[in-house]
Design a protein around this motif. Sequence first.
Motif, PDB file in Angstrom:
ATOM      1  N   TRP A  12     120.957  96.465  71.538  1.00  0.00           N
ATOM      2  CA  TRP A  12     120.525  95.684  70.384  1.00  0.00           C
ATOM      3  C   TRP A  12     120.936  94.236  70.606  1.00  0.00           C
ATOM      4  CZ3 TRP A  12     117.658  95.839  66.052  1.00  0.00           C
ATOM      5  CH2 TRP A  12     117.869  94.830  65.109  1.00  0.00           C
ATOM      6  N   GLY A  13     119.998  93.323  70.439  1.00  0.00           N
ATOM      7  CA  GLY A  13     120.299  91.902  70.594  1.00  0.00           C
ATOM      8  C   GLY A  13     119.325  91.072  69.794  1.00  0.00           C
ATOM      9  N   GLY A  14     119.306  89.765  70.079  1.00  0.00           N
ATOM     10  CA  GLY A  14     118.448  88.860  69.338  1.00  0.00           C
ATOM     11  C   GLY A  14     116.973  89.194  69.465  1.00  0.00           C
ATOM     12  N   GLY A  15     116.551  89.680  70.639  1.00  0.00           N
ATOM     13  CA  GLY A  15     115.155  90.035  70.827  1.00  0.00           C
ATOM     14  C   GLY A  15     114.727  91.180  69.938  1.00  0.00           C
ATOM     15  N   GLU A  16     115.605  92.156  69.764  1.00  0.00           N
ATOM     16  CA  GLU A  16     115.287  93.306  68.928  1.00  0.00           C
ATOM     17  C   GLU A  16     115.335  92.916  67.448  1.00  0.00           C
ATOM     18  OE1 GLU A  16     115.535  93.734  72.543  1.00  0.00           O
ATOM     19  OE2 GLU A  16     117.579  93.539  71.764  1.00  0.00           O
ATOM     20  N   ASN A  17     116.262  92.044  67.098  1.00  0.00           N
ATOM     21  CA  ASN A  17     116.301  91.519  65.738  1.00  0.00           C
ATOM     22  C   ASN A  17     114.988  90.797  65.416  1.00  0.00           C
ATOM     23  OD1 ASN A  17     118.023  90.611  63.242  1.00  0.00           O
ATOM     24  ND2 ASN A  17     117.114  88.737  64.037  1.00  0.00           N
ATOM     25  N   HIS A  18     114.468  90.066  66.399  1.00  0.00           N
ATOM     26  CA  HIS A  18     113.199  89.351  66.212  1.00  0.00           C
ATOM     27  C   HIS A  18     112.067  90.317  65.876  1.00  0.00           C
ATOM     28  CE1 HIS A  18     109.362  88.015  68.251  1.00  0.00           C
ATOM     29  NE2 HIS A  18     109.469  87.179  67.249  1.00  0.00           N
ATOM     30  N   ILE A  19     111.967  91.432  66.613  1.00  0.00           N
ATOM     31  CA  ILE A  19     110.906  92.405  66.367  1.00  0.00           C
ATOM     32  C   ILE A  19     111.028  92.976  64.957  1.00  0.00           C
ATOM     33  CG2 ILE A  19     109.844  94.562  67.116  1.00  0.00           C
ATOM     34  CD1 ILE A  19     111.092  94.038  69.900  1.00  0.00           C
ATOM     35  N   GLU A  20     112.238  93.386  64.600  1.00  0.00           N
ATOM     36  CA  GLU A  20     112.455  93.970  63.271  1.00  0.00           C
ATOM     37  C   GLU A  20     112.073  92.988  62.171  1.00  0.00           C
ATOM     38  OE1 GLU A  20     116.026  96.338  60.958  1.00  0.00           O
ATOM     39  OE2 GLU A  20     116.556  94.541  62.090  1.00  0.00           O
ATOM     40  N   GLN A  21     112.568  91.759  62.263  1.00  0.00           N
ATOM     41  CA  GLN A  21     112.306  90.773  61.225  1.00  0.00           C
ATOM     42  C   GLN A  21     110.828  90.370  61.186  1.00  0.00           C
ATOM     43  OE1 GLN A  21     114.417  89.841  58.839  1.00  0.00           O
ATOM     44  NE2 GLN A  21     115.868  91.281  59.740  1.00  0.00           N
ATOM     45  N   LEU A  22     110.204  90.270  62.341  1.00  0.00           N
ATOM     46  CA  LEU A  22     108.783  89.932  62.384  1.00  0.00           C
ATOM     47  C   LEU A  22     107.957  90.993  61.671  1.00  0.00           C
ATOM     48  CD1 LEU A  22     106.368  88.282  63.390  1.00  0.00           C
ATOM     49  CD2 LEU A  22     106.519  89.534  65.562  1.00  0.00           C
ATOM     50  N   CYS A  23     108.220  92.255  61.961  1.00  0.00           N
ATOM     51  CA  CYS A  23     107.450  93.335  61.331  1.00  0.00           C
ATOM     52  C   CYS A  23     107.697  93.396  59.825  1.00  0.00           C
ATOM     53  CB  CYS A  23     107.789  94.669  61.985  1.00  0.00           C
ATOM     54  SG  CYS A  23     107.189  94.810  63.692  1.00  0.00           S
ATOM     55  N   LEU A  24     108.919  93.170  59.405  1.00  0.00           N
ATOM     56  CA  LEU A  24     109.219  93.173  57.966  1.00  0.00           C
ATOM     57  C   LEU A  24     108.488  92.034  57.255  1.00  0.00           C
ATOM     58  CD1 LEU A  24     113.049  93.975  58.069  1.00  0.00           C
ATOM     59  CD2 LEU A  24     111.226  95.474  57.220  1.00  0.00           C
ATOM     60  N   GLU A  25     108.472  90.856  57.873  1.00  0.00           N
ATOM     61  CA  GLU A  25     107.790  89.716  57.258  1.00  0.00           C
ATOM     62  C   GLU A  25     106.275  89.904  57.257  1.00  0.00           C
ATOM     63  OE1 GLU A  25     108.834  87.254  55.570  1.00  0.00           O
ATOM     64  OE2 GLU A  25     110.970  87.093  56.019  1.00  0.00           O
ATOM     65  N   LEU A  26     105.726  90.464  58.329  1.00  0.00           N
ATOM     66  CA  LEU A  26     104.283  90.700  58.377  1.00  0.00           C
ATOM     67  C   LEU A  26     103.843  91.660  57.280  1.00  0.00           C
ATOM     68  CD1 LEU A  26     103.747  90.915  62.247  1.00  0.00           C
ATOM     69  CD2 LEU A  26     102.880  89.126  60.731  1.00  0.00           C
ATOM     70  N   LYS A  27     104.684  92.636  56.968  1.00  0.00           N
ATOM     71  CA  LYS A  27     104.376  93.561  55.867  1.00  0.00           C
ATOM     72  C   LYS A  27     104.241  92.820  54.541  1.00  0.00           C
ATOM     73  CE  LYS A  27     106.464  97.483  55.264  1.00  0.00           C
ATOM     74  NZ  LYS A  27     107.512  98.525  55.149  1.00  0.00           N
ATOM     75  N   LYS A  28     105.063  91.779  54.366  1.00  0.00           N
ATOM     76  CA  LYS A  28     105.053  91.027  53.107  1.00  0.00           C
ATOM     77  C   LYS A  28     103.844  90.108  52.986  1.00  0.00           C
ATOM     78  CE  LYS A  28     110.131  90.759  52.977  1.00  0.00           C
ATOM     79  NZ  LYS A  28     111.279  89.824  53.071  1.00  0.00           N
ATOM     80  N   ILE A  29     103.454  89.475  54.105  1.00  0.00           N
ATOM     81  CA  ILE A  29     102.453  88.415  54.012  1.00  0.00           C
ATOM     82  C   ILE A  29     101.025  88.897  54.298  1.00  0.00           C
ATOM     83  CG2 ILE A  29     104.156  86.649  54.597  1.00  0.00           C
ATOM     84  CD1 ILE A  29     102.940  86.474  57.374  1.00  0.00           C
ATOM     85  N   ASP A  30     100.864  90.096  54.872  1.00  0.00           N
ATOM     86  CA  ASP A  30      99.522  90.570  55.187  1.00  0.00           C
ATOM     87  C   ASP A  30      99.454  92.087  55.021  1.00  0.00           C
ATOM     88  OD1 ASP A  30      96.940  90.902  55.998  1.00  0.00           O
ATOM     89  OD2 ASP A  30      97.301  90.452  58.107  1.00  0.00           O
ATOM     90  N   ARG A  31      98.976  92.519  53.862  1.00  0.00           N
ATOM     91  CA  ARG A  31      98.904  93.955  53.583  1.00  0.00           C
ATOM     92  C   ARG A  31      97.796  94.648  54.370  1.00  0.00           C
ATOM     93  NH1 ARG A  31      99.899  94.239  46.989  1.00  0.00           N
ATOM     94  NH2 ARG A  31     101.984  93.312  47.017  1.00  0.00           N
ATOM     95  N   ASN A  32      96.931  93.859  54.998  1.00  0.00           N
ATOM     96  CA  ASN A  32      95.833  94.442  55.759  1.00  0.00           C
ATOM     97  C   ASN A  32      96.217  94.733  57.201  1.00  0.00           C
ATOM     98  OD1 ASN A  32      93.942  94.348  53.610  1.00  0.00           O
ATOM     99  ND2 ASN A  32      93.659  92.156  53.967  1.00  0.00           N
ATOM    100  N   SER A  33      97.428  94.395  57.575  1.00  0.00           N
ATOM    101  CA  SER A  33      97.862  94.676  58.948  1.00  0.00           C
ATOM    102  C   SER A  33      98.892  95.802  58.953  1.00  0.00           C
ATOM    103  CB  SER A  33      98.463  93.424  59.593  1.00  0.00           C
ATOM    104  OG  SER A  33      99.682  93.082  58.983  1.00  0.00           O
TER     105      SER A  33
END
Length: 373
Positions: A12-33
Motif C-alpha cells: 500500500w502506498g501513494g499510488g494505491e491511495n490515488h486509485i482509491e480516492q479517484l474511484c470514490l470521487e468519480l462515484k460522486k461526480i459522475d453517476r453514469n460511470s
Amino acid sequence: MNILHLSAAKNWGGGENHIEQLCLELKKIDRNSENTILCVRNAAFHNKIKNSSLQVESAPLKIKMDLRYAVKIIEVCKKRKIDLLHIHDTTALTLAVMATKLGDLPPFVLSKKTSFPIKDRSRTLYKYNHENIKRIFCVSKETQRIASKKIEDLAKLTTIYHGTSLDKKNSQYKNLRLEFEIPGDKIIVGTIANHIRAKNLDTWIDMIDSLVNQKKIYDFHFVLIGSHTNRTPDYINKLEKLGLQKHVNIAGFIENASALIPQFDISLLTSQSEGVPQFIYESFYHKVPVVSTNVGGIPEIIEDGFNGMLSNPYEPQSLADKLIALSQDKVLRNKFTERSYKKLIENFTTRKMAEQTLAEYKKVLYGTNGTGN
C-alpha cells in the motif's frame, strides 16, 4: 462508461491511495460511470478495499508476468462490458499488453506516477508506446518532461496532479509520544515512506547522524512510518552502528498513517526520486510544515523559502541545516503552513483530479469535447 482500473502493486502506498480516492470521487461526480478495480489477490491493496463500497476484482500474481492476471483482465472486460482500461503501474501495463495478445481489449490510459525515466529497452519502449494507449497521465510537469523523451506521440501526454480529499479525515487515536515514549520537549520530525530505493532512507539516516553525532543537537525525535522491505535490516544496522536508536522510531506500516501527521511538528522527505508524494499533500492539509528534497514534481508544489524548504538530494548536511532553521522560526512555520494549505485547496484536491481525469476519459471515448460530436 465502464472503467477498469488495473493495479499490480503488492504494498500500500501513494499510488494505491490515488486509485482509491479517484474511484470514490468519480462515484460522486459522475453517476453514469462505473469504476472497477482489478488488484492482486490478498495483497495489501486488496485487503484494504475488498470490503469497501468500491467494485473490486482480484487475481493472483506470483510473478510479474503471471498469465492468470492477464486472463482475468479479459474476463472482467467481458463480464462488466468495460469501455476503457486505466493502468496504474508498470507491471499492470506489462500484463495489459500481454492480454492484448490473448483477446481484444478496449483502449488504455496510463498513469505515470514517478519521475523515473522510461528505460531505453525495446520491450519497455514497445509497451509504453503500445497502440492501445491513448493518453498518459503524468503526475507532474517534470514527470511529463522525462516521459516525453521516450514517448513517440507527445500528444498522448498530459499532466494531472494528484491531491488529497477534503472530506473528514479518518481519526487515528494512537498517541505517538506515549507509544514511543517521546519526551515532551522533543520536536517530532515525521516521515511516511515505504523502505524502497526511491525514498533514499540512507540520506535520512545520514541527516540524523549529522544532527546528533556531528552537530551534537538532540532536540529532534524522528518517526518513520512505512512498509518494511529487504532494505530494512540494513537501515536498522546502520542506525545501531551510529548509535542513533534512541533518537528514532521505525514504526512500520500503519493503516491510515496520514491521520498521524497532525502529531508531527515537521514533515520530512529525503527522496531521490518522486512524482509528487501524497505525504506532502496530506501535510499541507494538516498544516504541518515540510522539509524535502527537490526531486520530481516536488518543486512544482513547494517553493523553497515560500511554503516549505527544499534541498538537493543526497545532501544530509543541507537537510539538517534547513530542519534546524525551520524548527527555530515559529513565524516562518506558520507562514509556510497557511500558504501550503491555500495552495492545496486551490490546486491539489481529489475532486479537481477526478474532474480532470473524467474529462480525459471522455476525450478518449467520445472525442475532443466529450460529447461524441
